[in-house]
Design an enzyme around this catalytic site. Structure first.
Site, PDB file in Angstrom:
ATOM      1  N   LEU A   1       0.939  -1.216  -0.040  1.00  0.00           N
ATOM      2  CA  LEU A   1      -0.129   0.051  -0.025  1.00  0.00           C
ATOM      3  C   LEU A   1       0.833   1.365   0.152  1.00  0.00           C
ATOM      4  O   LEU A   1       0.432   2.225  -0.384  1.00  0.00           O
ATOM      5  CB  LEU A   1      -0.865  -0.032   1.272  1.00  0.00           C
ATOM      6  CG  LEU A   1      -1.735   1.191   1.240  1.00  0.00           C
ATOM      7  CD1 LEU A   1      -2.967   1.127   0.033  1.00  0.00           C
ATOM      8  CD2 LEU A   1      -2.533   1.442   2.645  1.00  0.00           C
ATOM      9  N   TYR A   2       2.203   0.874   0.682  1.00  0.00           N
ATOM     10  CA  TYR A   2       2.991   2.484   0.723  1.00  0.00           C
ATOM     11  C   TYR A   2       3.315   2.619  -0.865  1.00  0.00           C
ATOM     12  O   TYR A   2       3.171   3.746  -1.126  1.00  0.00           O
ATOM     13  CB  TYR A   2       4.369   1.827   1.452  1.00  0.00           C
ATOM     14  CG  TYR A   2       5.435   2.766   1.287  1.00  0.00           C
ATOM     15  CD1 TYR A   2       5.433   4.109   1.719  1.00  0.00           C
ATOM     16  CD2 TYR A   2       6.439   2.614   0.591  1.00  0.00           C
ATOM     17  CE1 TYR A   2       6.407   5.156   1.689  1.00  0.00           C
ATOM     18  CE2 TYR A   2       7.571   3.595   0.451  1.00  0.00           C
ATOM     19  CZ  TYR A   2       7.385   4.716   0.920  1.00  0.00           C
ATOM     20  OH  TYR A   2       8.332   5.815   0.827  1.00  0.00           O
ATOM     21  N   ALA A   3       3.670   1.596  -1.668  1.00  0.00           N
ATOM     22  CA  ALA A   3       4.193   1.733  -3.067  1.00  0.00           C
ATOM     23  C   ALA A   3       2.818   2.408  -3.672  1.00  0.00           C
ATOM     24  O   ALA A   3       3.007   3.170  -4.397  1.00  0.00           O
ATOM     25  CB  ALA A   3       4.508   0.649  -3.584  1.00  0.00           C
TER      26      ALA A   3
ATOM     27  N   THR B   1       0.431   4.271  -2.582  1.00  0.00           N
ATOM     28  CA  THR B   1       0.191   5.879  -2.263  1.00  0.00           C
ATOM     29  C   THR B   1       1.155   6.493  -2.962  1.00  0.00           C
ATOM     30  O   THR B   1       0.934   7.666  -3.370  1.00  0.00           O
ATOM     31  CB  THR B   1       0.126   5.663  -0.900  1.00  0.00           C
ATOM     32  OG1 THR B   1       1.471   5.664  -0.088  1.00  0.00           O
ATOM     33  CG2 THR B   1      -0.975   5.099  -0.144  1.00  0.00           C
TER      34      THR B   1
END
Ligand SMILES: O=C(O)[C@H]1O[C@H](OP(=O)(O)OP(=O)(O)OC[C@H]2O[C@@H](n3ccc(=O)[nH]c3=O)[C@H](O)[C@@H]2O)[C@H](O)[C@@H](O)[C@H]1O
Length: 431
Positions: free
Chosen positions: A242-244, A246
């Site tokens: 999810l980091y990637a 966002t």
């Protein structure tokens, strides 16, 4: 006599007809009138008293809000302007978000040292030890850099900063970092990396003049891409965390603001940045801590027992990349929310171009710390990690001469030196 006095106190209107009986009635009327008007006066007095009390109270309230808020006020604006003062010809006034973060601190110091004006903003959240962020803030303060305590989601604060200073550039580094933590706290990524980014862009687009924006994307946007080394034109539509996702969303969102409002945008895909004053949640940092404390470290291993590898990039090289990006950023073309022409939009890889495996990272740390690590080797859990990263940096090289010069061995030595001194270990440990 009394009557005279009475008449004096309540004189009759000239020509008013008076009778004896009428006189008595008149006296009663006067008495009654006297008490009514006294009451009226008292009532007026009480109303006035209440009104002045209430307005005093609201003055005290607004005053205390004014003085107790962490931002706002004449003194505060003066501090902001002082910090943004430019001390070289052709210099820039930069708003650095995430200034008390790892990269934010280094970039702010480098800008200030060469004579640019810098104002920092940071929310000092507790994703990792906030005392480290406070120590970085003190370092910045000692160099004349103000770090405002606030969140990029606070549009009023951002607008106030732009009211005080016509920032020429924004270096946007505030973010929820960490690849694996996204499974624990997904909302914090949306809040910082998407909502916060949009709030900042809204303020920048309305500013007059609009600043040029340089911001931190991530190597993680390459996700499951297998083509190496990673080039900016490679596909980035397969994020593994999810980091990637966002950060990838940030690249699309900034493109929109560039397209609609003429904001000049430069996105930087950082490749696993490390160094002094680094982030305690990252592997090289937590490994160092655990090795020194005699605790075991968990080393992930990829599919088919292949070692994971990262294009670890030393902080000083990243700082050069950030400054090079700021220096070559063209002006935004819009003003006050209106686009006047096409604006620059760029994305650069900032990596080291020579990946190193995680076990080799541990070997280097062992040598610098002169302590053997207790390795616990486990298969990489499916928590967002990618097996390897490797940057092609030719675009940044072409545009502003980006050339990383610190290998992992040298960079980790500097990190370990800092770590030992910061946490009070004997410096004799390092070679
Ligand atoms: O380039 C980026 O854009 C990102 O870089 C960084 O992410 P990563 O490359 O994942 O760095 P990091 O956590 O240090 O793990 C390094 C290696 O150690 C392995 N690793 C990790 C922890 C552990 O306990 N064991 C382990 O083997 C792990 O599997 C990995 O192979 C930033 O944190 C991120 O915010 C973002 O900026």
């Amino acid at each position: 006599m009394p009557q005279l006095l009475e008449d004096e106190l309540f004189p009759s209107t000239p020509g008013k007809f008076k009778m004896e009986r009428g006189h008595t009635m008149n006296r009663q009327f006067h008495r009654c009138f006297a008490s009514t008007s006294t009451m009226f006066l008292w009532a007026l007095f009480l109303i006035a008293l209440t009104a002045s009390y209430l307005s005093f109270q609201s003055f005290v309230d607004s005053g205390s809000r004014y003085f107790s808020a962490s931002w706002g006020g004449i003194q505060w604006e003066k501090q902001v302007r002082n910090s943004a003062q430019i001390h070289r010809s052709g210099g820039m006034a930069v708003l650095v978000t995430g200034a008390a973060g790892f990269v934010g601190t280094h970039v702010s110091l480098a800008l200030k040292k060469r004579g640019d004006g810098v104002v920092g903003i940071d929310n000092f959240n507790s994703y990792y030890d906030p005392s480290l962020k406070r120590a970085r803030k003190s370092l910045l303060n000692n160099h004349g850099i103000l770090v405002v305590e606030g969140d990029v989601n606070d549009g009023r604060l951002l607008a106030k900063l732009f009211d005080a200073v016509a920032f020429t550039h924004v270096m946007h580094l505030a973010a929820q970092a960490g690849v694996r933590y996204a499974m624990e706290n997904p909302q914090s990524y949306v809040q910082s990396n998407i909502a916060g980014l949009v709030t900042l862009l809204e303020v920048c687009k309305s500013a007059n003049p609009q600043p040029a924006i340089v911001w931190a994307s991530s190597s993680s946007v390459y996700g499951l891409n297998e083509k190496v080394p990673f080039s900016e034109s490679d596909r980035t539509d397969q994020p593994a965390s999810l980091y990637a996702a966002t950060k990838k969303a940030g690249e699309e969102i900034t493109h929109t603001y560039n397209h609609i409002y003429g904001l000049s945008i430069t996105g930087l895909r950082f490749f696993t940045v490390y160094g002094p004053w680094g982030r305690p949640d990252m592997a090289y940092f937590s490994f160092t801590r655990n090795i020194l404390q005699g605790k075991s470290i968990t080393v992930y291993r990829g599919k088919n027992q292949v070692d994971l590898a990262r294009d670890f990039t030393y902080i000083d090289d990243i700082v050069k990349g950030c400054l090079g990006s700021l220096d070559t950023a063209k002006r935004s073309t819009g003003s006050g929310g209106k686009k006047r022409g096409p604006a620059q939009y760029r994305i650069f890889n900032l990596g080291n171009t020579s990946p190193v495996t995680v076990p080799e990272l541990v070997n280097i740390l062992e040598r610098h710390l002169k302590v053997k690590a207790k390795r616990n080797i486990v298969d990489m859990p499916g928590n967002g990690d990618v097996p390897f990263t490797h940057a092609n940096i030719s675009y940044a090289q072409r545009e502003f001469g980006y050339k990383p010069t610190t290998d992992l061995q040298t960079g980790l030595k500097k990190f370990v030196r800092w770590y030992l001194s910061y946490y009070g270990y004997s410096s004799k440990i390092v070679n």
